[in-house]
Write a protein that holds these residues in place. Structure first.
Motif, PDB file in Angstrom:
ATOM      1  N   GLY A 186       0.772  -1.225   0.000  1.00 48.54           N
ATOM      2  CA  GLY A 186       0.000   0.000   0.000  1.00 48.54           C
ATOM      3  C   GLY A 186       0.806   1.277   0.000  1.00 48.54           C
ATOM      4  O   GLY A 186       0.376   2.277   0.582  1.00 48.54           O
ATOM      5  N   LEU A 187       1.993   1.281  -0.628  1.00 46.31           N
ATOM      6  CA  LEU A 187       2.768   2.512  -0.703  1.00 46.31           C
ATOM      7  C   LEU A 187       1.985   3.576  -1.464  1.00 46.31           C
ATOM      8  O   LEU A 187       1.331   3.292  -2.464  1.00 46.31           O
ATOM      9  N   ALA A 188       2.042   4.805  -0.976  1.00 43.25           N
ATOM     10  CA  ALA A 188       1.301   5.904  -1.600  1.00 43.25           C
ATOM     11  C   ALA A 188       2.150   7.167  -1.569  1.00 43.25           C
ATOM     12  O   ALA A 188       2.950   7.377  -0.654  1.00 43.25           O
ATOM     13  N   THR A 189       1.960   8.003  -2.572  1.00 44.56           N
ATOM     14  CA  THR A 189       2.696   9.269  -2.680  1.00 44.56           C
ATOM     15  C   THR A 189       1.751  10.432  -2.433  1.00 44.56           C
ATOM     16  O   THR A 189       0.639  10.461  -2.976  1.00 44.56           O
ATOM     17  N   VAL A 190       2.191  11.378  -1.628  1.00 39.03           N
ATOM     18  CA  VAL A 190       1.378  12.557  -1.308  1.00 39.03           C
ATOM     19  C   VAL A 190       1.278  13.454  -2.534  1.00 39.03           C
ATOM     20  O   VAL A 190       2.298  13.823  -3.135  1.00 39.03           O
ATOM     21  N   GLU A 191       0.052  13.824  -2.912  1.00 43.08           N
ATOM     22  CA  GLU A 191      -0.171  14.643  -4.096  1.00 43.08           C
ATOM     23  C   GLU A 191      -0.505  16.091  -3.774  1.00 43.08           C
ATOM     24  O   GLU A 191      -0.483  16.939  -4.659  1.00 43.08           O
ATOM     25  N   SER A 192      -0.810  16.390  -2.521  1.00 44.30           N
ATOM     26  CA  SER A 192      -1.127  17.778  -2.148  1.00 44.30           C
ATOM     27  C   SER A 192       0.126  18.476  -1.623  1.00 44.30           C
ATOM     28  O   SER A 192       1.118  17.821  -1.292  1.00 44.30           O
ATOM     29  N   GLU A 193       0.085  19.799  -1.582  1.00 42.13           N
ATOM     30  CA  GLU A 193       1.237  20.566  -1.091  1.00 42.13           C
ATOM     31  C   GLU A 193       1.540  20.225   0.363  1.00 42.13           C
ATOM     32  O   GLU A 193       2.693  20.138   0.771  1.00 42.13           O
ATOM     33  N   SER A 194       0.496  20.036   1.153  1.00 43.06           N
ATOM     34  CA  SER A 194       0.658  19.690   2.564  1.00 43.06           C
ATOM     35  C   SER A 194      -0.485  18.762   2.962  1.00 43.06           C
ATOM     36  O   SER A 194      -1.650  19.101   2.782  1.00 43.06           O
ATOM     37  N   LEU A 195      -0.145  17.594   3.495  1.00 44.50           N
ATOM     38  CA  LEU A 195      -1.154  16.610   3.881  1.00 44.50           C
ATOM     39  C   LEU A 195      -1.176  16.479   5.395  1.00 44.50           C
ATOM     40  O   LEU A 195      -0.174  16.097   6.020  1.00 44.50           O
ATOM     41  N   ALA A 196      -2.329  16.816   6.006  1.00 45.43           N
ATOM     42  CA  ALA A 196      -2.478  16.714   7.448  1.00 45.43           C
ATOM     43  C   ALA A 196      -2.830  15.282   7.832  1.00 45.43           C
ATOM     44  O   ALA A 196      -3.696  14.667   7.223  1.00 45.43           O
ATOM     45  N   VAL A 197      -2.157  14.775   8.844  1.00 42.14           N
ATOM     46  CA  VAL A 197      -2.453  13.461   9.403  1.00 42.14           C
ATOM     47  C   VAL A 197      -3.085  13.675  10.770  1.00 42.14           C
ATOM     48  O   VAL A 197      -2.471  14.277  11.653  1.00 42.14           O
ATOM     49  N   HIS A 198      -4.318  13.199  10.948  1.00 45.19           N
ATOM     50  CA  HIS A 198      -5.081  13.431  12.172  1.00 45.19           C
ATOM     51  C   HIS A 198      -4.992  12.233  13.118  1.00 45.19           C
ATOM     52  O   HIS A 198      -4.728  11.113  12.696  1.00 45.19           O
ATOM     53  N   SER A 199      -5.249  12.508  14.394  1.00 48.19           N
ATOM     54  CA  SER A 199      -5.192  11.442  15.400  1.00 48.19           C
ATOM     55  C   SER A 199      -6.340  10.456  15.235  1.00 48.19           C
ATOM     56  O   SER A 199      -6.230   9.297  15.628  1.00 48.19           O
ATOM     57  N   ARG A 200      -7.470  10.909  14.669  1.00 47.03           N
ATOM     58  CA  ARG A 200      -8.606  10.050  14.389  1.00 47.03           C
ATOM     59  C   ARG A 200      -9.077  10.310  12.972  1.00 47.03           C
ATOM     60  O   ARG A 200      -8.644  11.263  12.324  1.00 47.03           O
ATOM     61  N   ALA A 201      -9.976   9.471  12.476  1.00 53.77           N
ATOM     62  CA  ALA A 201     -10.524   9.649  11.139  1.00 53.77           C
ATOM     63  C   ALA A 201     -11.586  10.741  11.167  1.00 53.77           C
ATOM     64  O   ALA A 201     -12.769  10.509  10.934  1.00 53.77           O
TER      65      ALA A 201
END
Length: 248
Positions: free
Chosen positions: A34-49
């Protein structure tokens, strides 16, 4: 103290053994895919969905992550992500901003628990050998959804402090009990009565649940769905189709 709460406090110990064991195992004993590449300038990763949860990490365009599994929640597709080659989940990011080379075997499933009546089905998520059930919780006029680990060996239902925060619970006023985990550590559990807990077509009014503090990095579940709910329903888990079939 209310008899129901005294009985609950006694049962909470069994649940903590489940939480400790599953937290330690994580989702990461599966083959790294499941490797994936970030396509946005900045991708936020949240503690929950949830976009309302805290941001624990940010990735930039071109960064590579591993998508461990995918959930639908509040009309958005959320990907549980980790560092490449690392099984520990960092948090949840919106899948639309990730370009994946090859999806893991996890099947995206509806965290809204869409069902209409007895005899219908509710989609679940499989993470390794664990079944995650979409649950709706109501408290003080607020409502949130959570992914709870289905466990018939757990006497009661427990949720983590992130879910409690989404419901705006004042845990300082809740009954506090000490409990022992599998590793021999003592932790605090808050005992709270919800307005309702709903899974698929089944609703449990005024359930008493435990709240434990979520420490460390994000995990792939928000608590445990125990026999206080499961014992009152007629259901069958179809692992092949990844659904719960509700009896009439």
């Amino acid at each position: 103290m209310d008899r129901r709460l005294r009985r609950y406090i006694y049962m909470i110990f069994a649940v903590l053994f489940v939480l400790a064991a599953v937290s330690g195992s994580g989702a990461g004993k599966e083959k790294a895919e499941g490797l994936a590449t970030v396509e946005s300038e900045s991708l936020a990763v949240h503690s929950r969905a949830s976009a309302s949860s805290g941001v624990v990490r940010r990735f930039e365009r071109g960064d590579v992550v591993t998508v461990q599994f995918e959930l639908d929640k509040d009309g958005l597709a959320w990907c549980a992500v980790s560092e490449p080659g690392d099984a520990e989940i960092i948090g949840y990011a919106e899948c639309e901003y990730l370009a994946r080379e090859k999806k893991k075997e996890w099947v995206r499933s509806g965290a809204s628990g869409a069902s209409s009546s007895a005899g219908s089905t509710t989609r679940v998520t499989l993470v390794g050998n664990h079944v995650l059930v979409p649950v709706s919780l109501e408290y003080g006029g607020r409502r949130t959804t959570a992914s709870l680990l289905l466990d018939t060996g757990a006497s009661v239902t427990v949720i983590n402090s992130d879910v409690a925060a989404a419901l705006n619970m004042d845990l300082a006023k809740a009954i506090k009990v000490k409990a022992m985990t599998l590793g021999g550590n003592t932790i605090d559990i808050r005992v709270v009565q919800l307005d309702a807990l709903t899974v698929g077509p089944h609703r449990l009014d005024d359930p008493v649940v435990g709240v434990y503090e979520q420490k460390g990095g994000p995990v792939f579940f928000d608590g445990v769905l125990g026999m206080d709910f499961l014992g009152a329903t007629d259901y069958e888990v179809d692992l092949r189709k990844r659904v719960i079939k509700w009896g009439r």
